[in-house]
Design a protein around this motif. Structure first.
Motif, PDB file in Angstrom:
ATOM      1  N   MET A  99      -4.725  20.699  -4.851  1.00 39.82           N
ATOM      2  CA  MET A  99      -3.813  19.570  -5.014  1.00 39.82           C
ATOM      3  C   MET A  99      -3.717  19.301  -6.508  1.00 39.82           C
ATOM      4  O   MET A  99      -4.654  19.596  -7.271  1.00 39.82           O
ATOM      5  N   ARG A 100      -2.595  18.732  -6.947  1.00 40.31           N
ATOM      6  CA  ARG A 100      -2.368  18.554  -8.378  1.00 40.31           C
ATOM      7  C   ARG A 100      -2.195  17.073  -8.729  1.00 40.31           C
ATOM      8  O   ARG A 100      -1.630  16.294  -7.959  1.00 40.31           O
ATOM      9  N   SER A 101      -2.670  16.715  -9.908  1.00 42.10           N
ATOM     10  CA  SER A 101      -2.429  15.377 -10.430  1.00 42.10           C
ATOM     11  C   SER A 101      -1.000  15.300 -10.961  1.00 42.10           C
ATOM     12  O   SER A 101      -0.304  16.319 -11.051  1.00 42.10           O
ATOM     13  N   MET A 121      -8.509  -4.741 -11.976  1.00 42.21           N
ATOM     14  CA  MET A 121      -7.437  -4.137 -12.773  1.00 42.21           C
ATOM     15  C   MET A 121      -7.093  -2.770 -12.207  1.00 42.21           C
ATOM     16  O   MET A 121      -7.976  -2.038 -11.752  1.00 42.21           O
ATOM     17  N   HIS A 122      -5.821  -2.416 -12.266  1.00 42.85           N
ATOM     18  CA  HIS A 122      -5.376  -1.140 -11.706  1.00 42.85           C
ATOM     19  C   HIS A 122      -5.757   0.024 -12.607  1.00 42.85           C
ATOM     20  O   HIS A 122      -5.556  -0.008 -13.828  1.00 42.85           O
ATOM     21  N   LEU A 123      -6.317   1.074 -11.973  1.00 47.65           N
ATOM     22  CA  LEU A 123      -6.612   2.311 -12.675  1.00 47.65           C
ATOM     23  C   LEU A 123      -6.555   3.466 -11.692  1.00 47.65           C
ATOM     24  O   LEU A 123      -7.248   3.455 -10.673  1.00 47.65           O
ATOM     25  N   ASP A 124      -5.745   4.461 -12.001  1.00 49.01           N
ATOM     26  CA  ASP A 124      -5.698   5.710 -11.245  1.00 49.01           C
ATOM     27  C   ASP A 124      -6.122   6.818 -12.206  1.00 49.01           C
ATOM     28  O   ASP A 124      -5.357   7.224 -13.079  1.00 49.01           O
ATOM     29  N   LEU A 125      -7.335   7.302 -12.056  1.00 47.91           N
ATOM     30  CA  LEU A 125      -7.881   8.294 -12.985  1.00 47.91           C
ATOM     31  C   LEU A 125      -7.165   9.633 -12.927  1.00 47.91           C
ATOM     32  O   LEU A 125      -7.297  10.447 -13.837  1.00 47.91           O
ATOM     33  N   ALA A 126      -6.409   9.870 -11.842  1.00 51.28           N
ATOM     34  CA  ALA A 126      -5.654  11.121 -11.737  1.00 51.28           C
ATOM     35  C   ALA A 126      -4.388  11.091 -12.578  1.00 51.28           C
ATOM     36  O   ALA A 126      -3.657  12.083 -12.644  1.00 51.28           O
ATOM     37  N   SER A 127      -4.124   9.960 -13.225  1.00 50.83           N
ATOM     38  CA  SER A 127      -2.943   9.807 -14.072  1.00 50.83           C
ATOM     39  C   SER A 127      -3.381   9.424 -15.484  1.00 50.83           C
ATOM     40  O   SER A 127      -3.935   8.348 -15.697  1.00 50.83           O
ATOM     41  N   LEU A 128      -3.129  10.291 -16.439  1.00 51.41           N
ATOM     42  CA  LEU A 128      -3.512   9.992 -17.820  1.00 51.41           C
ATOM     43  C   LEU A 128      -2.741   8.783 -18.335  1.00 51.41           C
ATOM     44  O   LEU A 128      -3.268   7.989 -19.125  1.00 51.41           O
ATOM     45  N   ASN A 129      -1.511   8.619 -17.878  1.00 53.28           N
ATOM     46  CA  ASN A 129      -0.729   7.453 -18.254  1.00 53.28           C
ATOM     47  C   ASN A 129      -1.362   6.175 -17.723  1.00 53.28           C
ATOM     48  O   ASN A 129      -1.418   5.149 -18.410  1.00 53.28           O
TER      49      ASN A 129
END
Length: 335
Positions: free
Chosen positions: A102-104, A60-68
């Motif tokens: 760097m920024r999320s 499953m897709h998850l990018d922890l740098a994105s709260l959405n």
């Protein structure tokens, strides 16, 4: 039908390193593994390469740098109809060569956003799912690191600086540009990583304090040993990537393979001997054949209950939830 009777674990960052081999080890133990990763194609490829059977995992897709993305992942998981018996917060980014932060996508410094804030939101949202586990004991495991604990030999090296959250001024002031450090001071990339991992331990201890007695969920952390050959170091100097494993193998004796580290994570997730909530497990700085785990004392800052509570409150604000959001759900689920 058999899959429905398997225990299910979510592992973040399961497309490489410790996360991948923890997934393999838990699949061997009969668990169904949800591999929560950014790159779905890569995850599929490496799962095949390490010999995981296709019915033992779901990607499953998850990018922890994105709260959405964290919120979308939780929705996707719930739509799958799977139960949740364990959550492993493993994914991390380490950006030691960055001169500027760097920024999320949410505007936060990237290593803290990924390693702490993304996992903090995930833990809070998935408490409800863990509460519904039919297993005798649901577990939430957060990986730690020796570099964030000055009480361990590997954590005594003050380069670039020891972890120090200070009075959390950076979080209090919103943690967006120009703020890049939790303590509000000048940006130091290596320290930002250490700070984020200190936050992981404080979060584990605060989860234990808030929710263990009411939910029965076991909250713990571990340092599985020095995994010197891992994608965590992909942003370091190429020479460092070559020399560091040799140094750990031949000088310090601290070297641990990704596979052994993954097996240690799997043990903390699944084995009965790791049923004590609030514990931080380690296998020490020097590795020997058949080395047994022990409960590692954490730093004074990680033991600061007042700081843990304040960190919780400020983190909740940064990720957009109420500090007590999970508590009514947990109580309602228990009734």
């Amino acid at each position: 039908m058999e899959q429905n009777h398997k225990s299910t674990v979510v592992i973040t960052g399961a497309s490489s390193g410790v996360g991948l081999y923890a997934a393999k080890a838990l699949a061997k133990k009969g668990w169904h593994v949800v591999m929560a990763c950014r790159n779905l194609e890569k995850t599929q490829r490496v799962a095949n390469e390490v010999g995981m059977s296709s019915d033992s995992y779901t990607i499953m897709h998850l990018d922890l740098a994105s709260l959405n993305s964290v919120r979308q992942f939780v929705n996707t998981f719930r739509e799958s109809g799977k139960s949740l018996d364990a959550l492993v917060c493993n994914a991390a980014v380490y950006l030691p060569l960055s001169k500027e932060p760097m920024r999320s996508e949410d505007g936060y410094e990237l290593s803290v956003a990924t390693n702490h804030l993304g996992h903090f939101l995930l833990c809070n949202l998935m408490l409800e799912d863990l509460q519904k586990s039919s297993a005798s004991q649901a577990r939430l495991v957060i990986l730690g690191t020796v570099t964030a604990n000055p009480k361990e030999l590997g954590g005594k090296i003050p380069i670039p600086a020891p972890p120090d959250l200070g009075d959390l001024k950076g979080f209090e002031e919103g943690f967006k540009a120009p703020i890049s450090m939790i303590n509000g001071k000048k940006f130091k990339s290596g320290k930002a990583y250490k700070d984020s991992k200190l936050c992981n331990v404080l979060t584990m201890r605060e989860l234990h304090r808030r929710y263990h007695d009411s939910t029965g969920i076991v909250f713990s952390s571990l340092y599985p040993g020095c995994v010197a050959e891992t994608a965590l170091f992909r942003n370091h100097y190429s020479l460092f990537q070559k020399i560091f494993p040799l140094f750990q193998k031949n000088i310090t004796g601290g070297y641990v393979s990704e596979e052994l580290a993954g097996e240690r994570v799997a043990a903390v997730v699944a084995d009965p001997e790791y049923n004590k909530s609030g514990s931080y497990y380690s296998w020490g700085n020097r590795q020997k054949e058949g080395r047994k785990s022990f409960e590692q004392e954490v730093s004074n800052e990680a033991l600061d209950d007042d700081k843990a509570q304040r960190l919780w409150e400020l983190s909740a604000k940064l990720v957009g939830i109420a500090p007590e959001q999970a508590a009514p759900t947990a109580v309602a689920g228990a009734v």
